[in-house]
Design a protein around this motif. Structure first.
Motif, PDB file in Angstrom:
ATOM      1  N   ALA A   1      42.969  39.421  44.130  1.00  0.00           N
ATOM      2  CA  ALA A   1      41.646  39.205  43.531  1.00  0.00           C
ATOM      3  C   ALA A   1      40.559  39.227  44.599  1.00  0.00           C
ATOM      4  O   ALA A   1      39.408  39.593  44.327  1.00  0.00           O
ATOM      5  CB  ALA A   1      41.620  37.872  42.785  1.00  0.00           C
ATOM      6  N   GLY A   2      40.926  38.854  45.823  1.00  0.00           N
ATOM      7  CA  GLY A   2      39.957  38.805  46.914  1.00  0.00           C
ATOM      8  C   GLY A   2      39.379  40.158  47.280  1.00  0.00           C
ATOM      9  O   GLY A   2      38.277  40.233  47.853  1.00  0.00           O
ATOM     10  N   TYR A   3      40.097  41.262  46.947  1.00  0.00           N
ATOM     11  CA  TYR A   3      39.557  42.590  47.220  1.00  0.00           C
ATOM     12  C   TYR A   3      38.194  42.779  46.545  1.00  0.00           C
ATOM     13  O   TYR A   3      37.307  43.425  47.092  1.00  0.00           O
ATOM     14  CB  TYR A   3      40.512  43.667  46.701  1.00  0.00           C
ATOM     15  N   ILE A   4      38.057  42.217  45.343  1.00  0.00           N
ATOM     16  CA  ILE A   4      36.806  42.358  44.594  1.00  0.00           C
ATOM     17  C   ILE A   4      35.663  41.691  45.353  1.00  0.00           C
ATOM     18  O   ILE A   4      34.576  42.272  45.508  1.00  0.00           O
ATOM     19  CB  ILE A   4      36.943  41.734  43.189  1.00  0.00           C
ATOM     20  N   PHE A   5      35.904  40.483  45.852  1.00  0.00           N
ATOM     21  CA  PHE A   5      34.856  39.748  46.560  1.00  0.00           C
ATOM     22  C   PHE A   5      34.552  40.372  47.921  1.00  0.00           C
ATOM     23  O   PHE A   5      33.400  40.379  48.367  1.00  0.00           O
ATOM     24  CB  PHE A   5      35.260  38.280  46.720  1.00  0.00           C
ATOM     25  N   THR A   6      35.587  40.914  48.580  1.00  0.00           N
ATOM     26  CA  THR A   6      35.355  41.612  49.842  1.00  0.00           C
ATOM     27  C   THR A   6      34.494  42.844  49.615  1.00  0.00           C
ATOM     28  O   THR A   6      33.590  43.143  50.415  1.00  0.00           O
ATOM     29  CB  THR A   6      36.694  42.020  50.488  1.00  0.00           C
TER      30      THR A   6
ATOM     31  N   MET B   1      49.208  45.392  44.767  1.00  0.00           N
ATOM     32  CA  MET B   1      49.454  45.587  43.339  1.00  0.00           C
ATOM     33  C   MET B   1      48.508  44.732  42.507  1.00  0.00           C
ATOM     34  O   MET B   1      47.881  45.211  41.554  1.00  0.00           O
ATOM     35  CB  MET B   1      50.906  45.241  43.007  1.00  0.00           C
ATOM     36  N   PHE B   2      48.379  43.460  42.876  1.00  0.00           N
ATOM     37  CA  PHE B   2      47.470  42.580  42.137  1.00  0.00           C
ATOM     38  C   PHE B   2      46.014  43.014  42.310  1.00  0.00           C
ATOM     39  O   PHE B   2      45.209  42.887  41.385  1.00  0.00           O
ATOM     40  CB  PHE B   2      47.656  41.132  42.590  1.00  0.00           C
ATOM     41  N   GLY B   3      45.693  43.542  43.505  1.00  0.00           N
ATOM     42  CA  GLY B   3      44.347  44.058  43.713  1.00  0.00           C
ATOM     43  C   GLY B   3      44.038  45.191  42.759  1.00  0.00           C
ATOM     44  O   GLY B   3      42.936  45.264  42.182  1.00  0.00           O
ATOM     45  N   SER B   4      45.012  46.088  42.555  1.00  0.00           N
ATOM     46  CA  SER B   4      44.829  47.195  41.612  1.00  0.00           C
ATOM     47  C   SER B   4      44.713  46.685  40.183  1.00  0.00           C
ATOM     48  O   SER B   4      43.895  47.183  39.401  1.00  0.00           O
ATOM     49  CB  SER B   4      46.010  48.169  41.727  1.00  0.00           C
ATOM     50  N   ILE B   5      45.530  45.685  39.841  1.00  0.00           N
ATOM     51  CA  ILE B   5      45.491  45.128  38.482  1.00  0.00           C
ATOM     52  C   ILE B   5      44.125  44.514  38.192  1.00  0.00           C
ATOM     53  O   ILE B   5      43.507  44.789  37.145  1.00  0.00           O
ATOM     54  CB  ILE B   5      46.609  44.073  38.294  1.00  0.00           C
ATOM     55  N   PHE B   6      43.632  43.688  39.115  1.00  0.00           N
ATOM     56  CA  PHE B   6      42.326  43.060  38.914  1.00  0.00           C
ATOM     57  C   PHE B   6      41.216  44.114  38.868  1.00  0.00           C
ATOM     58  O   PHE B   6      40.245  43.976  38.121  1.00  0.00           O
ATOM     59  CB  PHE B   6      42.036  42.044  40.026  1.00  0.00           C
ATOM     60  N   SER B   7      41.371  45.170  39.668  1.00  0.00           N
ATOM     61  CA  SER B   7      40.376  46.229  39.692  1.00  0.00           C
ATOM     62  C   SER B   7      40.317  46.956  38.354  1.00  0.00           C
ATOM     63  O   SER B   7      39.236  47.302  37.861  1.00  0.00           O
ATOM     64  CB  SER B   7      40.699  47.216  40.814  1.00  0.00           C
ATOM     65  N   VAL B   8      41.482  47.172  37.738  1.00  0.00           N
ATOM     66  CA  VAL B   8      41.542  47.814  36.423  1.00  0.00           C
ATOM     67  C   VAL B   8      40.960  46.897  35.346  1.00  0.00           C
ATOM     68  O   VAL B   8      40.149  47.313  34.509  1.00  0.00           O
ATOM     69  CB  VAL B   8      42.996  48.201  36.069  1.00  0.00           C
TER      70      VAL B   8
ATOM     71  N   GLU C   1      38.366  50.596  38.327  1.00  0.00           N
ATOM     72  CA  GLU C   1      39.144  51.828  38.356  1.00  0.00           C
ATOM     73  C   GLU C   1      39.962  51.949  37.077  1.00  0.00           C
ATOM     74  O   GLU C   1      40.241  50.941  36.412  1.00  0.00           O
ATOM     75  CB  GLU C   1      40.064  51.869  39.586  1.00  0.00           C
ATOM     76  N   PRO C   2      40.347  53.175  36.684  1.00  0.00           N
ATOM     77  CA  PRO C   2      41.083  53.370  35.428  1.00  0.00           C
ATOM     78  C   PRO C   2      42.567  53.036  35.571  1.00  0.00           C
ATOM     79  O   PRO C   2      43.122  53.079  36.676  1.00  0.00           O
ATOM     80  CB  PRO C   2      40.888  54.863  35.143  1.00  0.00           C
TER      81      PRO C   2
END
Length: 295
Positions: free
Chosen positions: A21-26, A252-259, A264-265
């Motif tokens: 989830a931190g990828y979003i905040f970064t 993997m969780f970063g991709s999930i939260f991003s979707v 991202e799609p």
């Protein structure tokens, strides 16, 4: 404090989810023109401050050994993050994520070189499956892999991440996890500030502080203090190789939260990559000796 290996692995999985989830905040912080060193400095000092607030009784009993272990762990952690972020400037995000995950291969090499310990057979299968999963997850297998300068920098960061996981699992168990948390924060903050003042000061005028400061504060509280402390405590009661595989689910969780948040799609590659990584983790967790036929 003693916890089971299963609970320790669950703590590591929670840490990976938080970092994902931190990828979003970064991304929000970097979009506001904040550089890696400054982000590291603010995160680190928030981390150290919260660690002292909650664990000051243990921290005030710190001895010379605690100080040395904490400094080494902090420097390793700082170098991993800085090289990864630096490498991202000269390569694609998919290459960066894929090559960072290579640390799961480097971990057993470090363990063998330093401690002459061989892995279980299932570990090799799990690592191969996990790397293939990361290939699908980052779309490297579909788009192809082109070597950039940033890829070398990212591989260097992967080495430091692997070294950190081995260090937490094999050496840092000799000190209090709360003292280690405080020292990690102080080192991350101190070196981040030095790096920023030396190499990033020219960019300060372009920072949108209103947009960039609050995501970094969230990262300091949740990703650094919360997740890093979970990692430090969890790794005291599990082995470095499965710990590395579990922590790899961060991407993997970063991709999930991003979707989920619409950045991202959703794709079949994302699903397949996630499934393969989960299979790799399950392989590490299962005791296959129970399934052997007893003669």
């Amino acid at each position: 404090m003693q916890i089971s290996k299963g609970r320790a692995n669950l703590m590591l999985l929670m840490a990976a989810m938080i970092w994902g989830a931190g990828y979003i905040f970064t991304k929000l912080a970097t979009n506001a023109n904040m550089q890696a060193g400054l982000i590291n400095a603010i995160r680190g000092f928030i981390y150290a401050g919260l660690a002292f607030l909650f664990f000051h009784k243990a921290i005030l009993k710190m001895n010379r050994t605690d100080l040395q272990l904490g400094l080494v762990a902090g420097v390793i952690n700082f170098l991993g993050y800085q090289f990864q972020t630096w490498g991202l400037r000269f390569t694609t995000p998919s290459n960066n994520a894929f090559l960072t995950a290579i640390y799961v291969v480097i971990i057993p090499i470090i363990i063998w070189f330093m401690y002459k310990r061989r892995l279980e057979r299932k570990s090799y299968f799990a690592i191969i499956i996990a790397i293939i999963g990361m290939g699908f997850l980052t779309n490297v297998l579909h788009n192809g892999f082109t070597l950039h300068l940033g890829d070398l920098l990212t591989l260097i960061s992967a080495f430091f991440y692997a070294l950190q996981i081995v260090y937490f699992g094999m050496r840092a168990t000799n000190t209090s996890p709360f003292v280690l948390s405080f020292m990690m924060g102080m080192t991350q903050g101190g070196f981040g500030l030095i790096w920023s003042l030396l190499f990033e000061h020219a960019s300060y005028g372009a920072i949108n502080w209103q947009a960039g400061l609050w995501p970094v504060i969230v990262l300091g509280i949740v990703s650094s203090f919360g997740a890093q402390t979970l990692q430090i405590v969890g790794q005291r009661f599990t082995d470095p190789t499965p710990a590395g595989l579990i922590l790899m689910t961060e991407s993997m969780f970063g991709s999930i939260f991003s979707v989920v948040l619409g950045f991202e799609p959703f794709t079949v590659h994302l699903l397949l990559g996630g499934v393969l990584i989960i299979i790799a983790i399950l392989i590490m967790q299962l005791d296959f000796s129970r399934f052997r036929t007893v003669k």
